[in-house]
Write a protein that holds these residues in place. Structure first.
Motif, short mmCIF file in Angstrom:
data_model
loop_
_atom_site.label_atom_id
_atom_site.label_comp_id
_atom_site.label_asym_id
_atom_site.label_seq_id
_atom_site.Cartn_x
_atom_site.Cartn_y
_atom_site.Cartn_z
N GLN A 434 -13.93 4.99 7.04
CA GLN A 434 -13.49 4.67 8.44
C GLN A 434 -13.02 3.07 8.53
OE1 GLN A 434 -13.56 6.56 11.16
NE2 GLN A 434 -14.54 8.19 9.81
N GLU A 435 -12.55 2.87 7.46
CA GLU A 435 -11.53 1.32 7.46
C GLU A 435 -10.59 1.82 8.51
OE1 GLU A 435 -11.11 -1.63 8.14
OE2 GLU A 435 -12.23 -2.40 6.24
N LEU A 436 -9.85 0.61 9.08
CA LEU A 436 -8.60 0.66 9.89
C LEU A 436 -7.48 1.26 9.29
CD1 LEU A 436 -8.97 -2.98 11.59
CD2 LEU A 436 -9.74 -0.52 12.47
N THR A 437 -7.38 0.99 7.78
CA THR A 437 -6.18 1.80 7.29
C THR A 437 -6.65 1.89 5.81
OG1 THR A 437 -5.33 -0.52 6.37
CG2 THR A 437 -4.38 0.24 8.38
N HIS A 438 -6.26 2.81 5.07
CA HIS A 438 -6.64 3.27 3.98
C HIS A 438 -5.45 2.91 2.66
CE1 HIS A 438 -8.37 5.51 0.38
NE2 HIS A 438 -6.90 6.26 0.03
N THR A 439 -5.81 2.28 1.93
CA THR A 439 -4.97 1.89 0.60
C THR A 439 -4.98 2.51 -0.65
OG1 THR A 439 -4.72 -0.44 1.66
CG2 THR A 439 -3.59 -0.05 -0.55
N PRO A 440 -4.25 3.73 -0.93
CA PRO A 440 -4.38 4.32 -2.24
C PRO A 440 -4.35 3.39 -3.37
CG PRO A 440 -3.05 5.33 -0.84
CD PRO A 440 -3.32 4.14 -0.14
N ARG A 441 -5.09 3.76 -4.73
CA ARG A 441 -4.98 2.77 -5.60
C ARG A 441 -3.54 2.60 -6.15
NH1 ARG A 441 -9.08 3.26 -10.73
NH2 ARG A 441 -8.11 1.58 -12.12
N THR A 442 -2.79 3.60 -6.03
CA THR A 442 -1.43 3.62 -6.76
C THR A 442 -0.49 2.84 -5.96
OG1 THR A 442 0.45 5.14 -7.40
CG2 THR A 442 -0.50 5.75 -5.19
N TRP A 443 -0.89 2.48 -4.60
CA TRP A 443 -0.22 1.46 -3.62
C TRP A 443 -0.69 0.04 -4.13
CZ3 TRP A 443 0.08 4.21 1.62
CH2 TRP A 443 0.99 5.54 1.67
N ALA A 444 -1.98 -0.08 -4.17
CA ALA A 444 -2.66 -1.21 -4.35
C ALA A 444 -2.32 -1.91 -5.81
CB ALA A 444 -4.31 -1.14 -4.34
N LYS A 445 -2.14 -1.17 -6.68
CA LYS A 445 -1.73 -1.76 -8.03
C LYS A 445 -0.57 -2.25 -7.98
CE LYS A 445 -0.30 2.70 -10.33
NZ LYS A 445 -0.59 3.57 -11.31
N ASP A 446 0.23 -2.01 -7.17
CA ASP A 446 1.70 -2.97 -6.80
C ASP A 446 1.32 -4.28 -6.93
OD1 ASP A 446 3.09 -0.51 -7.08
OD2 ASP A 446 3.54 -0.45 -4.82
N VAL A 447 0.43 -4.70 -6.43
CA VAL A 447 -0.10 -6.04 -6.12
C VAL A 447 -1.09 -6.70 -6.97
CG1 VAL A 447 -0.88 -7.83 -4.36
CG2 VAL A 447 0.69 -6.29 -3.56
N PHE A 448 -2.28 -5.66 -7.11
CA PHE A 448 -3.50 -6.07 -7.73
C PHE A 448 -3.30 -5.31 -9.28
CE2 PHE A 448 -4.43 -6.07 -3.48
CZ PHE A 448 -5.34 -7.18 -3.25
N LYS A 449 -2.88 -6.27 -10.08
CA LYS A 449 -2.42 -5.55 -11.52
C LYS A 449 -3.55 -5.20 -12.37
CE LYS A 449 1.69 -6.75 -10.15
NZ LYS A 449 2.64 -5.88 -9.76
#
Length: 486
Positions: A434-449
């Motif tokens: 229920q977080e305001l937005t969902h960030t899939p892992r595949t998108w997150a890893k563009d920044v979080f290496k």
């Protein structure tokens, strides 16, 4: 004859010696040159992959100009929250004089905080809520103040009462967001500092928890100068941890706490053992990302989206764009003219409660919009909710907390992690449904290496530590265990 032969022989010998020396030099110089070129190539490759960090810099947020002489007081001073009858009488007087606009029929929480339910909250606040008792609750953990960059920084520091033999004590800095406070962590602190007492597996150790108030929030002094953003907060909290004697530590945050701790990881990665987030800020921009968003609706497997990602993200227009527009009206006000709206909220406890508590309804679960009472008491008690409101009220910190939006939103990349730098420390992400937005892992890893753990949490929303403390504590412990094993 031999006299004529000697110079020729001598010259021939010298020539042979020179030839031998030259060949020997070649035999030595060739590999040396090769090593030199190879070394330069290695250095060049390493420089290309060298972790770029966020410049730490320095700042001054006190009143007036920074003193030219004299060292800042670095002492850590015990602090205790106090109240008075005069403070409570003033509050009651204002509550008694509140005016209410009648709600539309069957509006529930779709137009904001339903004023019929607001009357009930205010009646409880006026007649049953015991602020003296809640101050005692707040003071059950040790509070401290220390001066950093010209302003007083408030924090609580809780150490485990018992450390099992062979277990390590892991320092953990936890940072809140808006409209929360350090009080959000009161339920999770005992789970982290004394996990065995609460039926949790200790894993590789227990935690000592440090929870600061962001400057301008609660009992941390508000900046007196313009420009105080997440980078400045990150620098101050690094200085705080250093002042407490920690060289390495874990970080955890959501909302603004996520942005601040992410900046801390980008600023001094050598000090951050691991970063755990329950909300991830990334920017949806660039052709590649937009193509990824579009493809995800039809061939999610092609871009690395899981079934759960698809369920949480799509339909994209409704679940992301529309929901964000509906829930971000406050953001546009606070990012542009925070002082105007803040004047009214700082003067009216009823207005302040409605403004803050509405977020604790819809940000906990957006289906609560359909409830006349916002389902607030299904997840929290009124004592808990009003204690958080009172922290803003008695410190007059609503305006300075709102200014934090203006200071950050006017800059690139805003609250999102700077993609040009990336985050290279071990990272754990707890994705609450229920977080305001969902960030899939595949998108997150563009920044979080270096994502070590990524968890689809079974329930919970924006205020994870406040709403689902046990789930969050378990995920933090799981993450730290993995990092320590690595």
């Amino acid at each position: 004859m031999w006299q004529e032969f000697l110079p020729n022989a001598w010259e021939s010998l010298l020539s042979r010696i020179r030839s031998f020396e030259f060949s020997q030099k070649n035999a030595i110089l060739v590999p040396v040159a090769a090593l030199g070129v190879g070394g330069m190539l290695v250095c060049w490759l390493r420089s290309r992959h060298k972790i770029k960090t966020l410049e730490m810099g320095d700042g001054w947020w006190g009143s007036g100009e920074r003193p030219l002489k004299g060292k800042e007081d670095e002492s850590i001073r015990p602090f205790k929250i106090e109240t008075s009858d005069k403070e409570i009488e003033d509050l009651h007087h204002r509550l008694d004089r509140a005016r209410y606009a009648p709600p539309l029929e069957e509006a529930a929480f779709h137009y904001g905080f339903n004023s019929d339910y607001l009357r009930k909250v205010v009646a409880y606040w006026r007649n049953q809520f015991d602020w003296h008792k809640q101050v005692e609750v707040l003071n059950k953990y040790p509070h401290f103040l220390t001066t950093i960059e010209g302003i007083n920084i408030h924090f609580i520091h809780v150490k485990p009462s018992y450390v099992p033999h062979g277990r390590a004590v892991q320092p953990l800095l936890m940072v809140h967001g808006w409209p929360g406070s350090f009080y959000e962590f009161y339920k999770i602190i005992p789970l982290l500092t004394e996990p065995a007492k609460h039926g949790l597996t200790e894993g590789d150790g227990v935690f000592e928890v440090i929870c600061p108030s962001i400057p301008g929030y609660g009992f941390s002094e508000a900046p007196h100068q313009k420009g105080f953003d997440t980078v400045a907060a990150a620098r101050i909290f690094h200085k705080l941890m250093n002042r407490l004697g920690f060289k390495e530590y874990y970080l955890q945050g959501g909302d603004w706490g996520s942005a601040i701790t992410t900046n801390m990881a980008q600023m001094l990665p050598q000090s951050v053992k691991g970063l755990h987030l329950n909300m991830v800020f990334i920017t949806i921009q660039g052709l590649g990302r937009m193509i990824s968003v579009m493809l995800g609706a039809y061939v999610p497997w092609l871009i690395g989206l899981t079934r759960e990602d698809v369920r949480r993200v799509y339909p994209f227009a409704q679940k992301n764009i529309y929901n964000i527009l509906r829930e971000s009206g406050y953001l546009h006000i606070q990012a542009t003219k925070p002082d105007t709206a803040g004047c009214g909220l700082n003067d009216s406890p009823v207005g302040l409660a409605a403004y803050i508590l509405e977020k604790f309804s819809t940000w906990t679960d957006d289906s609560f919009l359909d409830r006349d009472d916002g389902a607030l008491e299904s997840k929290y008690s009124l004592d808990e909710l009003l204690t958080n409101v009172m922290i803003y009220w008695v410190t007059s910190s609503i305006v300075s907390s709102m200014r934090f939006y203006k200071e950050n939103m006017s800059k690139f990349p805003g609250p999102a992690a700077d993609p040009r730098l990336g985050v290279h420390v071990p990272t754990g992400i707890a994705a609450f449904p229920q977080e305001l937005t969902h960030t899939p892992r595949t998108w997150a890893k563009d920044v979080f290496k270096n994502i070590v753990t990524y968890s689809y949490m079974p329930r919970g929303g924006h205020f994870a530590a406040f709403q689902e403390p046990k789930l969050l504590a378990q995920d933090i412990m799981h993450f730290v265990r993995k990092v320590e094993q690595l």
